[in-house]
Design an enzyme around this catalytic site. Structure first.
Site, PDB file in Angstrom:
ATOM      1  N   LYS A  55      34.918  37.190   2.702  1.00 10.43           N
ATOM      2  CA  LYS A  55      34.142  36.388   3.663  1.00 10.43           C
ATOM      3  C   LYS A  55      34.977  35.778   4.800  1.00 10.43           C
ATOM      4  O   LYS A  55      34.435  35.469   5.859  1.00 10.43           O
ATOM      5  CB  LYS A  55      33.429  35.231   2.925  1.00 10.43           C
ATOM      6  CG  LYS A  55      32.293  35.695   2.049  1.00 10.43           C
ATOM      7  CD  LYS A  55      31.555  34.497   1.473  1.00 10.43           C
ATOM      8  CE  LYS A  55      30.478  34.952   0.515  1.00 10.43           C
ATOM      9  NZ  LYS A  55      29.596  33.868   0.096  1.00 10.43           N
ATOM     10  N   TYR A 101      22.578  30.527 -10.572  1.00 15.03           N
ATOM     11  CA  TYR A 101      21.276  31.174 -10.809  1.00 15.03           C
ATOM     12  C   TYR A 101      21.246  32.011 -12.091  1.00 15.03           C
ATOM     13  O   TYR A 101      20.208  32.560 -12.445  1.00 15.03           O
ATOM     14  CB  TYR A 101      20.864  32.037  -9.602  1.00 15.03           C
ATOM     15  CG  TYR A 101      21.875  33.086  -9.224  1.00 15.03           C
ATOM     16  CD1 TYR A 101      22.781  32.851  -8.187  1.00 15.03           C
ATOM     17  CD2 TYR A 101      21.944  34.296  -9.893  1.00 15.03           C
ATOM     18  CE1 TYR A 101      23.719  33.799  -7.842  1.00 15.03           C
ATOM     19  CE2 TYR A 101      22.886  35.254  -9.550  1.00 15.03           C
ATOM     20  CZ  TYR A 101      23.762  34.995  -8.521  1.00 15.03           C
ATOM     21  OH  TYR A 101      24.698  35.934  -8.185  1.00 15.03           O
ATOM     22  N   GLY A 145      18.577  27.909  -8.500  1.00 13.92           N
ATOM     23  CA  GLY A 145      19.602  28.612  -7.724  1.00 13.92           C
ATOM     24  C   GLY A 145      19.130  29.929  -7.142  1.00 13.92           C
ATOM     25  O   GLY A 145      19.580  30.347  -6.065  1.00 13.92           O
TER      26      GLY A 145
END
Ligand code: ATR
Length: 278
Positions: free
Chosen positions: A71, A223, A244
């Site tokens: 990222k 999640y 999430g």
């Protein structure tokens, strides 16, 4: 899915990527709208990020999602970076037409929370000071929170993030040990730590039901599992839980809009995610 000569390709680069939820989520959306688009995952070795971006552009790939560990690295190879993505210092979405990078992780969290309450003028506590906290905290400030308090085991890291977020006046940092006092005065609690994440589903939650209040909105960025220990405590406290999976959903929905210029079928994407989770 019917891949043809005309099919537009978007995808994910990361390392590893094989357990990603994004391909089923986006392909379900393309199918539902009868769009000639397909989403694939590419496992890219950290040494090959530059050639992956250049190659994708040459291959007329329309867009990428970018995940760990690329990222930050991808930012070097883009022509333009969205303003908030630049402040966050990480990109999770690339639009190849403009060679521009965006960060939709934070918007995903904001949209998830805004299903339940507006962020404007709210007092928000964020647990954790890593990459996820950074993406979310900047967007919480951008969406007009009254205050953001970042809590972390390592206070220096929380303070450094708080110092960076100068979009609003009231940004503080403290030890996560003092969470009870902060949550008592908060409207929204966001947990960006990995506490309770599979396989550690029996971790102690960062705060118990007794120390929450009924008006509190509790969002857990974890999640998997869907109902984390923190979400269980929130339900016990009669507080308002935000799962999430919603962040995953809305970050994907924002990326979809950037690539295609169309509004995605959010309900179809959510069903696809839930099927994949179980
Ligand atoms: P991510 O990209 O998911 O944010 P990260 O950058 O590794 O991951 O950040 C993880 C965050 O969770 C950190 O703020 C970390 O706290 P420290 O900086 O003090 O290490 C926090 N964290 C990890 N495990 C935790 C735990 N068991 N309890 C509380 N906080 C934890």
């Amino acid at each position: 899915m019917n891949i043809k000569g005309s099919t537009n390709i978007v995808g994910l680069i990361g390392h590893p990527v094989e357990h990603s939820f994004s391909p089923p989520m986006h392909n379900a959306a393309f199918n539902a709208l009868n769009m000639d688009w397909a989403y694939v995952a590419f496992d890219v070795n950290p040494f090959n990020v530059k050639s992956a971006i250049e190659g994708a552009k040459s291959l007329n790939i329309k867009g990428f999602n970018v995940t760990i560990p690329h990222k930050i690295e991808v930012m070097k190879y883009l022509d333009e970076i969205d303003e908030v993505a630049g402040l966050i210092g990480a990109v999770n979405t690339i639009d190849f037409k403009s060679m521009k990078g965006y960060n939709t992780d934070g918007i995903g969290a904001v949209k998830a929370i805004e299903e339940v309450t507006s962020i404007k003028n709210k007092n928000v506590v964020v647990a954790g000071a890593g990459g996820a906290s950074r993406a979310i905290s900047f967007y919480i400030a951008k969406y007009g929170a009254e205050s953001v308090t970042i809590l972390n085991r390592n206070i220096e890291k929380a303070q450094s993030l708080a110092d960076d977020i100068n979009l609003i006046d009231d940004v503080k940092a403290d030890s996560i040990k003092n969470i009870k006092g902060h949550v008592a005065d908060a409207d929204i609690l966001i947990d960006t730590t990995p506490v309770g994440m599979h396989p550690n589903v029996n971790d102690d939650a960062i705060i118990c039901a007794e120390d929450m209040h009924e008006d509190l909105v509790v969002f857990d960025a974890v999640y998997n599992p869907n109902e984390t220990v923190l979400i269980k405590e929130a339900i016990k406290a009669n507080a308002k839980p935000v799962y999430g999976i919603k962040m995953l959903l809305y970050q994907g929905a924002e990326s979809f809009k950037i690539w295609t210029g169309q509004n995605p079928p959010v309900d179809v994407m959510e069903d696809a995610l839930k099927k994949h989770l179980i």
